[in-house]
Design a protein around this motif. Structure first.
Motif, PDB file in Angstrom:
ATOM      1  N   VAL A  68     -71.955-112.646  27.043  1.00  0.00           N
ATOM      2  CA  VAL A  68     -71.027-112.760  25.915  1.00  0.00           C
ATOM      3  C   VAL A  68     -71.221-111.531  25.045  1.00  0.00           C
ATOM      4  CG1 VAL A  68     -70.343-114.059  23.879  1.00  0.00           C
ATOM      5  CG2 VAL A  68     -71.064-115.277  25.947  1.00  0.00           C
ATOM      6  N   LYS A  69     -70.103-110.848  24.706  1.00  0.00           N
ATOM      7  CA  LYS A  69     -70.228-109.619  23.916  1.00  0.00           C
ATOM      8  C   LYS A  69     -69.251-109.633  22.740  1.00  0.00           C
ATOM      9  CE  LYS A  69     -71.989-106.437  27.430  1.00  0.00           C
ATOM     10  NZ  LYS A  69     -71.773-105.150  28.127  1.00  0.00           N
ATOM     11  N   LEU A  70     -69.582-108.793  21.743  1.00  0.00           N
ATOM     12  CA  LEU A  70     -68.735-108.620  20.566  1.00  0.00           C
ATOM     13  C   LEU A  70     -68.189-107.196  20.575  1.00  0.00           C
ATOM     14  CD1 LEU A  70     -71.132-110.158  17.871  1.00  0.00           C
ATOM     15  CD2 LEU A  70     -69.427-111.347  19.273  1.00  0.00           C
ATOM     16  N   VAL A  71     -66.904-107.065  20.252  1.00  0.00           N
ATOM     17  CA  VAL A  71     -66.286-105.739  20.121  1.00  0.00           C
ATOM     18  C   VAL A  71     -66.576-105.244  18.704  1.00  0.00           C
ATOM     19  CG1 VAL A  71     -64.154-104.417  20.236  1.00  0.00           C
ATOM     20  CG2 VAL A  71     -64.505-106.356  21.785  1.00  0.00           C
ATOM     21  N   MET A  72     -67.339-104.134  18.581  1.00  0.00           N
ATOM     22  CA  MET A  72     -67.813-103.676  17.280  1.00  0.00           C
ATOM     23  C   MET A  72     -67.655-102.168  17.142  1.00  0.00           C
ATOM     24  SD  MET A  72     -71.378-105.897  17.171  1.00  0.00           S
ATOM     25  CE  MET A  72     -71.725-105.515  15.437  1.00  0.00           C
ATOM     26  N   GLN A  73     -67.463-101.733  15.905  1.00  0.00           N
ATOM     27  CA  GLN A  73     -67.429-100.315  15.586  1.00  0.00           C
ATOM     28  C   GLN A  73     -68.859 -99.821  15.327  1.00  0.00           C
ATOM     29  OE1 GLN A  73     -64.574 -98.314  15.545  1.00  0.00           O
ATOM     30  NE2 GLN A  73     -63.602-100.146  16.429  1.00  0.00           N
ATOM     31  N   GLU A  74     -69.076 -98.539  15.489  1.00  0.00           N
ATOM     32  CA  GLU A  74     -70.399 -97.966  15.255  1.00  0.00           C
ATOM     33  C   GLU A  74     -70.878 -98.265  13.828  1.00  0.00           C
ATOM     34  OE1 GLU A  74     -72.693 -93.614  15.222  1.00  0.00           O
ATOM     35  OE2 GLU A  74     -70.614 -93.778  15.930  1.00  0.00           O
ATOM     36  N   GLY A  75     -72.111 -98.768  13.713  1.00  0.00           N
ATOM     37  CA  GLY A  75     -72.697 -99.086  12.404  1.00  0.00           C
ATOM     38  C   GLY A  75     -72.349-100.464  11.892  1.00  0.00           C
ATOM     39  N   ALA A  76     -71.425-101.166  12.543  1.00  0.00           N
ATOM     40  CA  ALA A  76     -71.057-102.516  12.100  1.00  0.00           C
ATOM     41  C   ALA A  76     -72.214-103.484  12.382  1.00  0.00           C
ATOM     42  CB  ALA A  76     -69.790-102.976  12.812  1.00  0.00           C
ATOM     43  N   GLU A  77     -72.279-104.549  11.596  1.00  0.00           N
ATOM     44  CA  GLU A  77     -73.357-105.525  11.737  1.00  0.00           C
ATOM     45  C   GLU A  77     -72.788-106.927  11.912  1.00  0.00           C
ATOM     46  OE1 GLU A  77     -76.013-105.229   8.456  1.00  0.00           O
ATOM     47  OE2 GLU A  77     -76.747-103.236   9.010  1.00  0.00           O
ATOM     48  N   ALA A  78     -73.454-107.698  12.761  1.00  0.00           N
ATOM     49  CA  ALA A  78     -73.050-109.086  12.997  1.00  0.00           C
ATOM     50  C   ALA A  78     -74.301-109.963  13.020  1.00  0.00           C
ATOM     51  CB  ALA A  78     -72.287-109.213  14.308  1.00  0.00           C
ATOM     52  N   GLU A  79     -74.256-111.036  12.268  1.00  0.00           N
ATOM     53  CA  GLU A  79     -75.357-111.980  12.259  1.00  0.00           C
ATOM     54  C   GLU A  79     -75.191-112.964  13.416  1.00  0.00           C
ATOM     55  OE1 GLU A  79     -77.503-115.170   9.171  1.00  0.00           O
ATOM     56  OE2 GLU A  79     -75.705-114.029   8.578  1.00  0.00           O
ATOM     57  N   PHE A  80     -76.300-113.315  14.072  1.00  0.00           N
ATOM     58  CA  PHE A  80     -76.201-114.199  15.238  1.00  0.00           C
ATOM     59  C   PHE A  80     -77.344-115.201  15.264  1.00  0.00           C
ATOM     60  CE2 PHE A  80     -78.970-110.795  16.647  1.00  0.00           C
ATOM     61  CZ  PHE A  80     -79.966-111.454  17.356  1.00  0.00           C
ATOM     62  N   GLN A  81     -77.088-116.251  16.040  1.00  0.00           N
ATOM     63  CA  GLN A  81     -78.120-117.262  16.301  1.00  0.00           C
ATOM     64  C   GLN A  81     -77.788-117.949  17.615  1.00  0.00           C
ATOM     65  OE1 GLN A  81     -79.466-120.224  13.207  1.00  0.00           O
ATOM     66  NE2 GLN A  81     -78.514-121.670  14.620  1.00  0.00           N
ATOM     67  N   TRP A  82     -78.743-117.987  18.528  1.00  0.00           N
ATOM     68  CA  TRP A  82     -78.519-118.729  19.762  1.00  0.00           C
ATOM     69  C   TRP A  82     -79.732-119.591  20.091  1.00  0.00           C
ATOM     70  CZ3 TRP A  82     -81.703-118.209  23.954  1.00  0.00           C
ATOM     71  CH2 TRP A  82     -82.427-117.012  24.105  1.00  0.00           C
TER      72      TRP A  82
END
Length: 212
Positions: free
Chosen positions: A126-140
């Protein structure tokens, strides 16, 4: 054999002499106490002898120093109590702020949540489409077992592996994109039973790329 060093009964002091010596010793001790100790230590001079010998002045200085030391001790104690109260207040405020921040964070809903059940030996990505330097919080979290995982990214000719783990029950954190592209997780079930993985994400991404 007769020992001449042992005193005879006649040479020993009588009971009357012992009582007399004891009384003299007690009187001497009282005189020393009243005329020297009390004036020099406590500035108490009932006989006036201490003043003549300048002992009363010495006692007054000692008492003054003692009073000043006690005053300093009380002030230091009050300052310590004030500091403790200030520290406790700051701790309470800090705890309130942190608690509010956690409550606010917990109240923010995850943007996307996906769940998959992996059979033994099966893997998914599973992947996220992100721009350089962008941040995403996650938990699995893995339910029913543990998973091997690889947090990585690719795109525009670039590839990166952020971190890997073996037999992990779950993980959380913040994913920061090293470059523009797809960034996410590959999980594989190496247990002998089915394992269900649930991923929740939120942050700066435009799309979740799911397994086909």
């Amino acid at each position: 054999m007769y020992n001449s060093d042992i005193p005879t009964r006649a040479e020993l002091p009588s009971t009357r002499q012992l009582i007399k010596s004891t009384i003299i010793a007690i009187i001497s001790a009282i005189v020393i106490l009243v005329t020297i100790v009390l004036p020099s230590e406590y500035a108490i001079d009932p006989t006036g002898v201490g003043k003549i010998l300048n002992l009363t002045e010495m006692g007054e200085i000692k008492q003054q120093l003692h009073a000043e030391a006690e005053a300093d001790r009380q002030l230091e104690l009050q300052n310590s109590e004030t500091d403790d109260k200030s520290s406790n207040l700051l701790d309470s405020l800090f705890g309130l702020i942190v608690g509010s921040a956690h409550a606010q964070s917990a109240s923010e809903a995850w943007t996307d949540t996906v769940t998959y059940t992996l059979t033994p030996g099966e893997g998914i990505e599973v992947k996220l489409v992100m721009q350089e330097g962008a941040e995403a919080e996650f938990q699995w979290n893995a339910e029913g077992g543990k998973l091997n995982y690889d947090l990585h990214g690719d795109g525009s000719g670039n590839e990166i592996s952020y971190e890997k783990g073996r037999a992990v029950p779950g993980h959380d954190g913040v994913l920061k994109a090293a470059f523009t592209g797809n960034h996410g997780w590959f999980w594989r079930n190496r247990d002998k039973q089915d394992v269900t993985v649930t991923l929740s994400v939120r942050g700066a991404y435009s799309q979740v790329v799911l397994p086909k």
